[in-house]
Scaffold this motif. Structure first.
Motif, PDB file in Angstrom:
ATOM      1  N   LYS A  37      39.753  30.941  51.755  1.00  0.00           N
ATOM      2  CA  LYS A  37      38.830  32.070  51.694  1.00  0.00           C
ATOM      3  C   LYS A  37      39.228  33.137  52.705  1.00  0.00           C
ATOM      4  O   LYS A  37      39.138  34.337  52.431  1.00  0.00           O
ATOM      5  N   SER A  38      39.683  32.714  53.876  1.00  0.00           N
ATOM      6  CA  SER A  38      40.118  33.662  54.895  1.00  0.00           C
ATOM      7  C   SER A  38      41.289  34.490  54.388  1.00  0.00           C
ATOM      8  O   SER A  38      41.326  35.709  54.585  1.00  0.00           O
ATOM      9  N   GLN A  39      42.234  33.842  53.732  1.00  0.00           N
ATOM     10  CA  GLN A  39      43.395  34.559  53.203  1.00  0.00           C
ATOM     11  C   GLN A  39      42.966  35.548  52.131  1.00  0.00           C
ATOM     12  O   GLN A  39      43.464  36.671  52.078  1.00  0.00           O
ATOM     13  N   PHE A  40      42.025  35.155  51.280  1.00  0.00           N
ATOM     14  CA  PHE A  40      41.517  36.055  50.243  1.00  0.00           C
ATOM     15  C   PHE A  40      40.890  37.293  50.869  1.00  0.00           C
ATOM     16  O   PHE A  40      41.119  38.422  50.430  1.00  0.00           O
ATOM     17  N   ILE A  41      40.101  37.096  51.916  1.00  0.00           N
ATOM     18  CA  ILE A  41      39.443  38.217  52.587  1.00  0.00           C
ATOM     19  C   ILE A  41      40.478  39.144  53.224  1.00  0.00           C
ATOM     20  O   ILE A  41      40.363  40.372  53.143  1.00  0.00           O
ATOM     21  N   LYS A  42      41.512  38.570  53.843  1.00  0.00           N
ATOM     22  CA  LYS A  42      42.578  39.389  54.427  1.00  0.00           C
ATOM     23  C   LYS A  42      43.280  40.209  53.347  1.00  0.00           C
ATOM     24  O   LYS A  42      43.537  41.402  53.534  1.00  0.00           O
ATOM     25  N   ASP A  43      43.582  39.571  52.220  1.00  0.00           N
ATOM     26  CA  ASP A  43      44.252  40.274  51.117  1.00  0.00           C
ATOM     27  C   ASP A  43      43.369  41.389  50.560  1.00  0.00           C
ATOM     28  O   ASP A  43      43.857  42.483  50.263  1.00  0.00           O
ATOM     29  N   LEU A  44      42.088  41.127  50.434  1.00  0.00           N
ATOM     30  CA  LEU A  44      41.160  42.127  49.920  1.00  0.00           C
ATOM     31  C   LEU A  44      41.051  43.313  50.886  1.00  0.00           C
ATOM     32  O   LEU A  44      41.068  44.473  50.464  1.00  0.00           O
ATOM     33  N   ALA A  45      40.974  43.031  52.176  1.00  0.00           N
ATOM     34  CA  ALA A  45      40.900  44.096  53.177  1.00  0.00           C
ATOM     35  C   ALA A  45      42.174  44.940  53.139  1.00  0.00           C
ATOM     36  O   ALA A  45      42.117  46.170  53.249  1.00  0.00           O
ATOM     37  N   GLU A  46      43.313  44.294  52.958  1.00  0.00           N
ATOM     38  CA  GLU A  46      44.582  45.024  52.867  1.00  0.00           C
ATOM     39  C   GLU A  46      44.609  45.906  51.625  1.00  0.00           C
ATOM     40  O   GLU A  46      45.073  47.046  51.667  1.00  0.00           O
ATOM     41  N   ALA A  47      44.070  45.405  50.522  1.00  0.00           N
ATOM     42  CA  ALA A  47      44.022  46.193  49.289  1.00  0.00           C
ATOM     43  C   ALA A  47      43.141  47.432  49.476  1.00  0.00           C
ATOM     44  O   ALA A  47      43.511  48.529  49.036  1.00  0.00           O
ATOM     45  N   PHE A  48      41.990  47.276  50.113  1.00  0.00           N
ATOM     46  CA  PHE A  48      41.128  48.429  50.379  1.00  0.00           C
ATOM     47  C   PHE A  48      41.829  49.439  51.283  1.00  0.00           C
ATOM     48  O   PHE A  48      41.714  50.654  51.092  1.00  0.00           O
ATOM     49  N   ASN A  49      42.564  48.939  52.258  1.00  0.00           N
ATOM     50  CA  ASN A  49      43.307  49.828  53.144  1.00  0.00           C
ATOM     51  C   ASN A  49      44.388  50.583  52.360  1.00  0.00           C
ATOM     52  O   ASN A  49      44.599  51.777  52.585  1.00  0.00           O
ATOM     53  N   ASP A  50      45.057  49.905  51.435  1.00  0.00           N
ATOM     54  CA  ASP A  50      46.062  50.560  50.601  1.00  0.00           C
ATOM     55  C   ASP A  50      45.442  51.681  49.775  1.00  0.00           C
ATOM     56  O   ASP A  50      46.035  52.754  49.622  1.00  0.00           O
TER      57      ASP A  50
END
Length: 71
Positions: A37-50
């Motif tokens: 779940k932590s990795q998913f949240i990191k990936d999602l945050a990176e996508a929003f930043n992109d």
């Protein structure tokens, strides 16, 4: 303002969390201890930043076709 932190486990984490909980201007929305779940949240945050960078013209995103071609 929302901030996402990735805190490595060590002996000072409980004291840090207690300190955060004691601050009236900090609202802890969710603690995630599951690594997947932590990795998913990191990936999602990176996508929003992109997306933010794309909207500012600072990043070029792949087209849907290019993304599908990679699969």
């Amino acid at each position: 303002m929302t901030i996402i932190l990735d805190i490595k486990e060590n002996s000072q984490v409980p004291a840090f969390m207690e300190h955060l909980k004691g601050l009236d201007y900090v609202n802890i929305l969710k603690e995630v201890k599951d690594e997947d779940k932590s990795q998913f949240i990191k990936d999602l945050a990176e996508a929003f930043n992109d997306v933010k960078l794309y909207e500012k013209g600072q990043k070029k995103l792949k087209s849907a076709k290019a993304l599908l071609d990679e699969l």
